[in-house]
Design a protein around this motif. Sequence first.
Motif, PDB file in Angstrom:
ATOM      1  N   GLN A   1      -6.689   3.934  -3.738  1.00  0.00           N
ATOM      2  CA  GLN A   1      -6.964   2.777  -2.896  1.00  0.00           C
ATOM      3  C   GLN A   1      -7.857   3.209  -1.738  1.00  0.00           C
ATOM      4  O   GLN A   1      -7.992   4.395  -1.444  1.00  0.00           O
ATOM      5  CB  GLN A   1      -5.661   2.166  -2.369  1.00  0.00           C
TER       6      GLN A   1
ATOM      7  N   GLN B   1       0.667   4.052  -2.809  1.00  0.00           N
ATOM      8  CA  GLN B   1       0.450   5.442  -2.402  1.00  0.00           C
ATOM      9  C   GLN B   1       1.512   6.361  -2.996  1.00  0.00           C
ATOM     10  O   GLN B   1       1.216   7.452  -3.498  1.00  0.00           O
ATOM     11  CB  GLN B   1       0.489   5.513  -0.871  1.00  0.00           C
ATOM     12  N   THR B   2       2.763   5.901  -2.984  1.00  0.00           N
ATOM     13  CA  THR B   2       3.871   6.689  -3.538  1.00  0.00           C
ATOM     14  C   THR B   2       3.655   6.976  -5.020  1.00  0.00           C
ATOM     15  O   THR B   2       3.991   8.050  -5.514  1.00  0.00           O
ATOM     16  CB  THR B   2       5.201   5.940  -3.338  1.00  0.00           C
TER      17      THR B   2
ATOM     18  N   GLY C   1       0.740   7.184  -6.497  1.00  0.00           N
ATOM     19  CA  GLY C   1      -0.524   7.845  -6.741  1.00  0.00           C
ATOM     20  C   GLY C   1      -1.657   6.938  -7.178  1.00  0.00           C
ATOM     21  O   GLY C   1      -2.628   7.411  -7.789  1.00  0.00           O
TER      22      GLY C   1
ATOM     23  N   LYS D   1       0.825  -1.202   0.000  1.00  0.00           N
ATOM     24  CA  LYS D   1       0.000   0.000   0.000  1.00  0.00           C
ATOM     25  C   LYS D   1       0.865   1.260   0.000  1.00  0.00           C
ATOM     26  O   LYS D   1       0.505   2.267  -0.624  1.00  0.00           O
ATOM     27  CB  LYS D   1      -0.952  -0.016   1.198  1.00  0.00           C
ATOM     28  N   GLU D   2       1.997   1.216   0.686  1.00  0.00           N
ATOM     29  CA  GLU D   2       2.896   2.364   0.677  1.00  0.00           C
ATOM     30  C   GLU D   2       3.438   2.627  -0.733  1.00  0.00           C
ATOM     31  O   GLU D   2       3.536   3.786  -1.157  1.00  0.00           O
ATOM     32  CB  GLU D   2       4.044   2.136   1.660  1.00  0.00           C
TER      33      GLU D   2
ATOM     34  N   ARG E   1      -9.017   3.941   2.024  1.00  0.00           N
ATOM     35  CA  ARG E   1      -8.255   4.465   3.166  1.00  0.00           C
ATOM     36  C   ARG E   1      -7.866   3.314   4.093  1.00  0.00           C
ATOM     37  O   ARG E   1      -8.624   2.371   4.281  1.00  0.00           O
ATOM     38  CB  ARG E   1      -9.097   5.495   3.923  1.00  0.00           C
ATOM     39  N   TRP E   2      -6.677   3.421   4.669  1.00  0.00           N
ATOM     40  CA  TRP E   2      -6.167   2.331   5.486  1.00  0.00           C
ATOM     41  C   TRP E   2      -5.202   2.882   6.538  1.00  0.00           C
ATOM     42  O   TRP E   2      -4.679   3.994   6.415  1.00  0.00           O
ATOM     43  CB  TRP E   2      -5.430   1.311   4.618  1.00  0.00           C
TER      44      TRP E   2
END
Length: 203
Positions: A158, A152-153, A155, A148-149, A160-161
């Motif tokens: 996903q 997220q990096t 873009g 997930k990181e 919210r977590w």
Amino acid sequence: MTPMKNKMRLAVLLGGRSAEHEVSLQSARNIVRTLDPDRYETLLIGIDKQGVWRLAEAGRLLDNPENPARIRLRLDGPQVALTPWPDPHPLRELDGAGRWAVDAVFPVLHGPFGEDGTIQGLLEMADVPFVGSGVLGSALCMDKIKAKEVAQTHGLPQARWVGVASDRIDAALPARLGAELGRPLFVKPANLGSSVGVSKAGS
């Protein structure tokens, strides 16, 4: 022993050392039932909960195959291992003369030692083609927080977590997570698949 002419010899790995051992047995059973026998010669390799590999016959692979709560590997086949280097016959019987060439391996293993890059690394060392992602993709996606990181990096959208380490759990945590993410919450182990340990928390 070489693969039968015009057929691909496919070694199917099932079971394994993770908490999802029984889920793997069910998955492999479904996959093997759909393989076209005119195209594939299948070697079934059951891995017990201690990590021992055993060659199994199709009709003698599982006990209680129709009952997910009682499904079990039969552990009476010869013990085998994969050579960790390129070899024309990489699958070998440990206490006998059996040797098998393998065109590809289908790891139907869930959780650690199956989806986390470990078996993929062994197969790459042995230079045996296999189904699925390689070492990096497998290892990264096995750790849901790291995956997930990375998403997220880059873009990628996903849900919210929040990642929570076991030593950070306290009585106030549910209220904090509820305020941040809303309810209900879904809790999932960071390093297992989606079959074991997933729960819905509404309070």
